[in-house]
Scaffold this motif. Sequence first.
Motif, PDB file in Angstrom:
ATOM      1  N   UNK A 133       0.821  -1.222   0.000  1.00 16.62           N
ATOM      2  CA  UNK A 133       0.000   0.000   0.000  1.00 16.62           C
ATOM      3  C   UNK A 133       0.853   1.269   0.000  1.00 16.62           C
ATOM      4  N   UNK A 134       1.869   1.283  -0.880  1.00 20.33           N
ATOM      5  CA  UNK A 134       2.731   2.462  -1.062  1.00 20.33           C
ATOM      6  C   UNK A 134       3.707   2.710   0.084  1.00 20.33           C
ATOM      7  N   UNK A 135       3.758   1.833   1.078  1.00 20.87           N
ATOM      8  CA  UNK A 135       4.623   2.045   2.230  1.00 20.87           C
ATOM      9  C   UNK A 135       5.633   0.909   2.386  1.00 20.87           C
ATOM     10  N   UNK A 136       6.776   1.244   2.979  1.00 20.86           N
ATOM     11  CA  UNK A 136       7.752   0.210   3.315  1.00 20.86           C
ATOM     12  C   UNK A 136       7.101  -0.722   4.339  1.00 20.86           C
ATOM     13  N   UNK A 137       7.061  -1.994   4.026  1.00 18.08           N
ATOM     14  CA  UNK A 137       6.344  -2.925   4.899  1.00 18.08           C
ATOM     15  C   UNK A 137       6.909  -4.326   4.676  1.00 18.08           C
ATOM     16  N   UNK A 138       7.507  -4.885   5.742  1.00 19.51           N
ATOM     17  CA  UNK A 138       8.151  -6.185   5.630  1.00 19.51           C
ATOM     18  C   UNK A 138       9.642  -6.030   5.873  1.00 19.51           C
ATOM     19  N   UNK A 139      10.433  -6.818   5.187  1.00 14.35           N
ATOM     20  CA  UNK A 139      11.883  -6.777   5.361  1.00 14.35           C
ATOM     21  C   UNK A 139      12.510  -5.838   4.335  1.00 14.35           C
ATOM     22  N   UNK A 140      13.387  -4.937   4.804  1.00 18.60           N
ATOM     23  CA  UNK A 140      14.022  -4.021   3.871  1.00 18.60           C
ATOM     24  C   UNK A 140      15.250  -3.359   4.444  1.00 18.60           C
ATOM     25  N   UNK A 141      16.037  -2.764   3.542  1.00 21.87           N
ATOM     26  CA  UNK A 141      17.274  -2.089   3.937  1.00 21.87           C
ATOM     27  C   UNK A 141      17.248  -0.640   3.481  1.00 21.87           C
ATOM     28  N   UNK A 142      17.529   0.266   4.433  1.00 18.61           N
ATOM     29  CA  UNK A 142      17.590   1.701   4.142  1.00 18.61           C
ATOM     30  C   UNK A 142      19.033   2.171   4.309  1.00 18.61           C
ATOM     31  N   UNK A 143      19.555   2.857   3.273  1.00 21.75           N
ATOM     32  CA  UNK A 143      20.912   3.386   3.313  1.00 21.75           C
ATOM     33  C   UNK A 143      20.882   4.905   3.267  1.00 21.75           C
ATOM     34  N   UNK A 144      21.548   5.541   4.227  1.00 21.29           N
ATOM     35  CA  UNK A 144      21.640   6.994   4.288  1.00 21.29           C
ATOM     36  C   UNK A 144      22.907   7.425   3.543  1.00 21.29           C
ATOM     37  N   UNK A 145      22.735   8.145   2.423  1.00 25.31           N
ATOM     38  CA  UNK A 145      23.859   8.498   1.571  1.00 25.31           C
ATOM     39  C   UNK A 145      24.823   9.469   2.242  1.00 25.31           C
ATOM     40  N   UNK A 146      24.318  10.365   3.075  1.00 25.13           N
ATOM     41  CA  UNK A 146      25.163  11.409   3.658  1.00 25.13           C
ATOM     42  C   UNK A 146      26.007  10.915   4.829  1.00 25.13           C
ATOM     43  N   UNK A 147      25.478   9.979   5.615  1.00 25.19           N
ATOM     44  CA  UNK A 147      26.194   9.509   6.805  1.00 25.19           C
ATOM     45  C   UNK A 147      26.781   8.116   6.652  1.00 25.19           C
TER      46      UNK A 147
END
Length: 222
Positions: A133-147
């Motif tokens: 439903x358009x949202x991150x939901x379940x297993x996933x990886x988020x990468x912060x480009x600046x830090x």
Amino acid sequence: ARQSNPGKREISLLSASMSDEEIDEGPSIGTYEGDRHPETKARHGQGKATLPCGDTYEGSYENGLRHGKGIYRFKKTGAYYEGDYQQNKKHGQGKFHYPDGSIYEGGWVDDQRAGTGTYTYANGDTYTGEWENNQKHGLGEYNDASTGAKYNGQWVEGKRAGEGQLQLSNFEFNGNFTDNQPLGSGTFKFSNGCQQSGEYVLDDSSGEPKVAWHGQRLAATN
């Protein structure tokens, strides 16, 4: 004995807002060039439609509806979608280029991001994983480009929730998350070879609820 987190390190919440969704106007008005059904004369096969607003769709039709592969371009914003359609809706695999420069490539169901896919934000951050439903939901990886920070774990309705791992340059945290914040038991592992187990608890002693780390003694990493 319990000790506070050495150096009072704080966990970055890695937040970024999603781009606005497009308003997908149907192809039943404006001009059309292409195949038509031999009996109903409805758009059927390959064709190109131009809407009064200037938006265009070029691709496959079935019984008057976008169905199959096609490209929809938004004149006002420059955004466009290229991929699968089913009964006039984005459905299947597709790639959406948003007005702010961010891109989503992956699964769609009923005009919504769903299944697995990668969202690349305009600032270079990325999320790769499951959607619903358009949202991150379940297993996933988020990468912060600046830090360079990275979160890999569970998501619920767009927020970190459940078991996850947060990695930064000098430490990583493995534990439970609730409503985008670490909450409950977990373990810090530091680059100097030490680790500390403990738990994040809600502390309302100041009158305003805050999450506080209650750590055990430092120990050598196994």
